[in-house]
Design a protein around this motif. Structure first.
Motif, PDB file in Angstrom:
ATOM      1  N   GLU A   1       0.821  -1.224   0.000  1.00 19.55           N
ATOM      2  CA  GLU A   1       0.000   0.000   0.000  1.00 19.55           C
ATOM      3  C   GLU A   1       0.852   1.269   0.000  1.00 19.55           C
ATOM      4  N   ASN A   2       2.077   1.189   0.446  1.00 18.53           N
ATOM      5  CA  ASN A   2       2.963   2.349   0.524  1.00 18.53           C
ATOM      6  C   ASN A   2       4.256   2.131  -0.264  1.00 18.53           C
ATOM      7  N   ARG A   3       4.201   1.301  -1.291  1.00 20.20           N
ATOM      8  CA  ARG A   3       5.407   0.988  -2.062  1.00 20.20           C
ATOM      9  C   ARG A   3       5.894   2.212  -2.829  1.00 20.20           C
ATOM     10  N   PRO A   4       7.192   2.252  -3.127  1.00 21.02           N
ATOM     11  CA  PRO A   4       7.748   3.413  -3.824  1.00 21.02           C
ATOM     12  C   PRO A   4       7.245   3.521  -5.267  1.00 21.02           C
ATOM     13  N   LEU A   5       7.445   4.682  -5.838  1.00 20.18           N
ATOM     14  CA  LEU A   5       6.964   4.974  -7.191  1.00 20.18           C
ATOM     15  C   LEU A   5       7.410   3.940  -8.212  1.00 20.18           C
ATOM     16  N   ILE A   6       8.659   3.524  -8.163  1.00 21.80           N
ATOM     17  CA  ILE A   6       9.159   2.586  -9.170  1.00 21.80           C
ATOM     18  C   ILE A   6       8.418   1.253  -9.141  1.00 21.80           C
ATOM     19  N   CYS A   7       7.761   0.961  -8.045  1.00 19.05           N
ATOM     20  CA  CYS A   7       7.004  -0.277  -7.902  1.00 19.05           C
ATOM     21  C   CYS A   7       5.527  -0.108  -8.278  1.00 19.05           C
ATOM     22  N   ARG A   8       5.115   1.092  -8.618  1.00 21.54           N
ATOM     23  CA  ARG A   8       3.723   1.375  -8.991  1.00 21.54           C
ATOM     24  C   ARG A   8       3.689   1.665 -10.481  1.00 21.54           C
ATOM     25  N   VAL A   9       3.442   0.631 -11.275  1.00 25.36           N
ATOM     26  CA  VAL A   9       3.560   0.716 -12.727  1.00 25.36           C
ATOM     27  C   VAL A   9       2.718   1.846 -13.310  1.00 25.36           C
ATOM     28  N   LYS A  10       1.479   1.960 -12.905  1.00 20.56           N
ATOM     29  CA  LYS A  10       0.597   2.992 -13.454  1.00 20.56           C
ATOM     30  C   LYS A  10       1.127   4.393 -13.152  1.00 20.56           C
ATOM     31  N   ASP A  11       1.457   4.638 -11.883  1.00 21.99           N
ATOM     32  CA  ASP A  11       1.933   5.960 -11.479  1.00 21.99           C
ATOM     33  C   ASP A  11       3.289   6.284 -12.103  1.00 21.99           C
ATOM     34  N   LEU A  12       4.145   5.291 -12.238  1.00 19.08           N
ATOM     35  CA  LEU A  12       5.450   5.506 -12.858  1.00 19.08           C
ATOM     36  C   LEU A  12       5.284   5.886 -14.325  1.00 19.08           C
ATOM     37  N   GLY A  13       4.376   5.221 -15.011  1.00 21.19           N
ATOM     38  CA  GLY A  13       4.109   5.561 -16.408  1.00 21.19           C
ATOM     39  C   GLY A  13       3.633   6.992 -16.563  1.00 21.19           C
ATOM     40  N   LYS A  14       2.717   7.388 -15.699  1.00 24.55           N
ATOM     41  CA  LYS A  14       2.223   8.769 -15.736  1.00 24.55           C
ATOM     42  C   LYS A  14       3.348   9.755 -15.436  1.00 24.55           C
ATOM     43  N   ALA A  15       4.193   9.427 -14.445  1.00 24.64           N
ATOM     44  CA  ALA A  15       5.307  10.310 -14.080  1.00 24.64           C
ATOM     45  C   ALA A  15       6.305  10.455 -15.219  1.00 24.64           C
ATOM     46  N   GLN A  16       6.401   9.440 -16.049  1.00 27.89           N
ATOM     47  CA  GLN A  16       7.331   9.489 -17.177  1.00 27.89           C
ATOM     48  C   GLN A  16       6.669  10.031 -18.435  1.00 27.89           C
ATOM     49  N   GLY A  17       5.421  10.463 -18.322  1.00 28.77           N
ATOM     50  CA  GLY A  17       4.753  11.120 -19.432  1.00 28.77           C
ATOM     51  C   GLY A  17       3.999  10.210 -20.384  1.00 28.77           C
ATOM     52  N   TYR A  18       3.810   8.955 -20.028  1.00 26.87           N
ATOM     53  CA  TYR A  18       3.041   8.062 -20.901  1.00 26.87           C
ATOM     54  C   TYR A  18       1.568   8.419 -20.798  1.00 26.87           C
ATOM     55  N   THR A  19       0.953   8.681 -21.927  1.00 31.15           N
ATOM     56  CA  THR A  19      -0.475   8.981 -21.944  1.00 31.15           C
ATOM     57  C   THR A  19      -1.276   7.753 -22.381  1.00 31.15           C
ATOM     58  N   ASP A  20      -0.621   6.818 -23.048  1.00 30.13           N
ATOM     59  CA  ASP A  20      -1.276   5.581 -23.469  1.00 30.13           C
ATOM     60  C   ASP A  20      -0.854   4.481 -22.496  1.00 30.13           C
ATOM     61  N   LEU A  21      -1.633   4.318 -21.428  1.00 33.33           N
ATOM     62  CA  LEU A  21      -1.270   3.352 -20.397  1.00 33.33           C
ATOM     63  C   LEU A  21      -1.253   1.924 -20.928  1.00 33.33           C
ATOM     64  N   LYS A  22      -2.096   1.627 -21.882  1.00 33.48           N
ATOM     65  CA  LYS A  22      -2.092   0.273 -22.445  1.00 33.48           C
ATOM     66  C   LYS A  22      -0.725  -0.038 -23.042  1.00 33.48           C
ATOM     67  N   GLN A  23      -0.175   0.870 -23.796  1.00 29.76           N
ATOM     68  CA  GLN A  23       1.151   0.651 -24.390  1.00 29.76           C
ATOM     69  C   GLN A  23       2.229   0.557 -23.310  1.00 29.76           C
ATOM     70  N   TRP A  24       2.123   1.369 -22.267  1.00 27.70           N
ATOM     71  CA  TRP A  24       3.063   1.328 -21.144  1.00 27.70           C
ATOM     72  C   TRP A  24       2.991  -0.027 -20.449  1.00 27.70           C
ATOM     73  N   TYR A  25       1.771  -0.522 -20.234  1.00 22.27           N
ATOM     74  CA  TYR A  25       1.596  -1.824 -19.586  1.00 22.27           C
ATOM     75  C   TYR A  25       2.163  -2.947 -20.447  1.00 22.27           C
ATOM     76  N   ILE A  26       1.941  -2.864 -21.744  1.00 24.61           N
ATOM     77  CA  ILE A  26       2.464  -3.897 -22.643  1.00 24.61           C
ATOM     78  C   ILE A  26       3.988  -3.880 -22.627  1.00 24.61           C
ATOM     79  N   LEU A  27       4.580  -2.702 -22.656  1.00 26.07           N
ATOM     80  CA  LEU A  27       6.037  -2.587 -22.585  1.00 26.07           C
ATOM     81  C   LEU A  27       6.560  -3.217 -21.292  1.00 26.07           C
ATOM     82  N   ASN A  28       5.918  -2.925 -20.178  1.00 22.94           N
ATOM     83  CA  ASN A  28       6.325  -3.497 -18.893  1.00 22.94           C
ATOM     84  C   ASN A  28       6.093  -5.001 -18.839  1.00 22.94           C
ATOM     85  N   THR A  29       5.008  -5.468 -19.420  1.00 27.91           N
ATOM     86  CA  THR A  29       4.730  -6.900 -19.438  1.00 27.91           C
ATOM     87  C   THR A  29       5.789  -7.646 -20.236  1.00 27.91           C
ATOM     88  N   LYS A  30       6.232  -7.067 -21.338  1.00 33.73           N
ATOM     89  CA  LYS A  30       7.305  -7.692 -22.121  1.00 33.73           C
ATOM     90  C   LYS A  30       8.601  -7.743 -21.312  1.00 33.73           C
TER      91      LYS A  30
END
Length: 103
Positions: A49-78
């Motif tokens: 519940e209190n994990r750091p940003l690097i462990c929160r895939v959705k929030d990390l993607g947003k922080a890095q400027g990804y607007t297409d979360l689906k593509q960000w998730y696919i990249l992380n899944t790969k």
């Protein structure tokens, strides 16, 4: 849409590598063998519940400027698939990327 994590723990076993990379997200707690100190024996996170940003895939993607979360998730899944292979984990941990089309 949410990131589909299989809970294999492969990323949590790479904290030493992440810390060496000197990412701008800060150091993660290493138990001394490169594994996150917050990783439980069952691959769950003791501070989920209190994990750091690097462990929160959705929030990390947003922080890095990804607007297409689906593509960000696919990249992380790969990336997860590569870690699963490198660690010799059971392929059952690989999330089918097509599952993101069903969300």
């Amino acid at each position: 849409m949410e990131f589909l994590c299989s809970g294999c723990g492969a990323c949590c076993r790479r904290i030493g590598e992440i810390n060496k990379a000197q990412l701008s997200f800060g150091k993660l707690p290493d138990r001394g063998d490169g594994v996150c100190a917050n990783l439980n024996k069952d691959n769950s996170c003791s501070v989920y519940e209190n994990r750091p940003l690097i462990c929160r895939v959705k929030d990390l993607g947003k922080a890095q400027g990804y607007t297409d979360l689906k593509q960000w998730y696919i990249l992380n899944t790969k990336s997860c698939h590569a870690l699963i292979d490198e660690d010799g984990l059971d392929p059952k941990y690989k999330v089918d990327i097509k599952e993101y089309d069903l969300q």
